[in-house]
Design an enzyme around this catalytic site. Sequence first.
Site, PDB file in Angstrom:
ATOM      1  CG  HIS A 188      40.402  39.558  35.080  1.00 24.27           C
ATOM      2  ND1 HIS A 188      40.558  37.975  34.118  1.00 24.27           N
ATOM      3  CD2 HIS A 188      39.028  40.330  34.699  1.00 24.27           C
ATOM      4  CE1 HIS A 188      39.345  38.882  33.257  1.00 24.27           C
ATOM      5  NE2 HIS A 188      38.864  39.649  33.087  1.00 24.27           N
ATOM      6  NE  ARG A 293      35.204  42.905  33.742  1.00 25.60           N
ATOM      7  CZ  ARG A 293      36.359  43.446  33.828  1.00 25.60           C
ATOM      8  NH1 ARG A 293      36.232  45.224  34.674  1.00 25.60           N
ATOM      9  NH2 ARG A 293      36.413  43.559  33.060  1.00 25.60           N
ATOM     10  NE  ARG A 329      31.184  39.649  33.249  1.00 28.07           N
ATOM     11  CZ  ARG A 329      31.301  40.451  32.457  1.00 28.07           C
ATOM     12  NH1 ARG A 329      31.965  39.980  31.159  1.00 28.07           N
ATOM     13  NH2 ARG A 329      32.806  40.387  33.667  1.00 28.07           N
ATOM     14  CD  GLU A 427      32.983  37.642  27.132  1.00 33.21           C
ATOM     15  OE1 GLU A 427      34.083  37.999  27.780  1.00 33.21           O
ATOM     16  OE2 GLU A 427      31.745  36.822  27.662  1.00 33.21           O
ATOM     17  CG  ASN A 450      39.786  42.742  28.009  1.00 34.13           C
ATOM     18  OD1 ASN A 450      40.155  43.722  28.007  1.00 34.13           O
ATOM     19  ND2 ASN A 450      39.158  43.227  29.560  1.00 34.13           N
ATOM     20  CB  CYS A 498      32.185  46.984  28.007  1.00 34.29           C
ATOM     21  SG  CYS A 498      31.825  44.838  27.660  1.00 34.29           S
TER      22      CYS A 498
END
Length: 537
Positions: A188, A293, A329, A427, A450, A498
């Site tokens: 991150h 986020r 999110r 995800e 990711n 995203c």
Amino acid sequence: MDKYTGKALYKGIAIGKVLFYKKDNGDIKKSAVDDINGELARYEKAKEMSINQLRELHKKAVKEVGETGAAVFEVHAMMLQDEDYNDSIRNIIIGQKANAEFAVATAGNNFAKMFAGMEDAYFKARSVDMEDISDRVISNLTGRSFEITLESEPVIIVASEITPSETVRMDKNKVAAFVTHHGSSNSHTAVFARTLGIPAIIGVNVKEEWDGKNAVVDGYTGTLFINPDEDLIKHMSLKQDKDASDRHILNEYIGQDTVTKRGRKVRLYNNIGNISDIDSAIANDAEGIGLFRSEFVYLESSRFPTEDEQFRIYKKICERMGGRKVIIRTLDIGADKKVGYFNLKDEENPAMGYRAIRICLKEPEIFKVQLRALFRAACYGNLSIMYPMITSVNEILEIRKLIDEVKTELKKEGISYRVPGQGIMVETPASALISDELAEYADFFNIGTNDLTQYALAASYQNEKIDDFYNPHHKAIFRMIQMVINNAHKRGKWVGICGELASDPSVTKRLVRMGIDELSVAPVMTLKIRKIIRGME
Ligand code: PEP
Ligand code: MG
């Protein structure tokens, strides 16, 4: 001039002074002091410095998140002046003839333990605050910067490792580049560097003695130069100017629509981590926010953010974006995003453990506070929300139950609200494979490449040793993306990406041809991606 190489994370050039960031690891040694009065005075001076820093932080936070969100810094200043805390420190310095650092660490530890043992949730949460304020005083005593942003000129941050919560604390306008020893290109912190367009290199054997030295970071080749000579600085300044002029050329895409030559529209949104990133999204002409986020609201706080605090932040984002789409999110805490006051236990395999929607469903009292704040904020803009780490229809049904409760409660309390559009983040391979079923329960899908990559390829994005195995371009990932697009379109739902893959210009055309409806990219990549799409047939 010395030269060191590592792996480049973001292409760009930085020229500036090194600020070596060393985490306070709590290993404070006790040493005997002769001048007790001098030691007491050292403590008083460090305390005053800390209080002044907290006042400044409070002012900054009021501007960013409003009075309620900023209140934590006032609480910290009050705690620093608490008589019991101060007596305890003075007693250790006088009674044990000990150095001030040791006294603050010991007293801070004792108080933190005492708070942690309390029943009441409010007092329990003070334990982390206690650690925070003691860390601050200790860093002022040792002369090591607790805030990484004390310099007025942008600095090149050099560190062994930087965590997401540490990155959050930095004033990004004062960071010229990141250079770290540890960290993977998919962590991150790497995402941050790319989001903000900050040159970054990992895998460099960093040295504390570089602190304060002149340096150049070449994010194109992954090279760090310490004590660069005049010629190199001249050469790198020219490269910097070229970057700036390239960016200038892209500015002609501001105000243009993101459409292919045949008129196919792709929505081009931005990923952001906090309110201040909105400036960058607006400056880069984002058509909306595709991923906020929200866990960073929690990471930036030293206790659970209240409903009102969250509401103000979400409302502000909606208002700043005007009528443009904002997708928030819901809380995705856990794995590499840890917050002390959640008291998450260490797990063998945190990425596959207690994180994201799992915490929200197991601890609905936390989740409902966020849902209430989001539903209230939805009255102020074009808000949608989405849920991270979904693996089954059952989880959606459980979320729906909580939503019904929240609606009933808000109605009963006479509070205005609107239920925003709801999307599912794809995800996990499970959610991709059952996307035909999940499509019935979602207004849209957003693919988090990711996590999808790390779960599909069994390759953690935090493990630097397997960087080469973590391949978002793997055939398996593209097959899953295609599957999700097809399943969503059959039910008339739209699909976005995203994850970092959306910001990767080498696959933009391919994703658009596959039928992707939306790309949510790092603000600095917006115009570049728009240019590519506008150039497509
Ligand atoms: C993803 O997994 O691709 C994603 C966007 O979520 P995160 O915040 O975990 O990167
Ligand atoms: Mg994710």
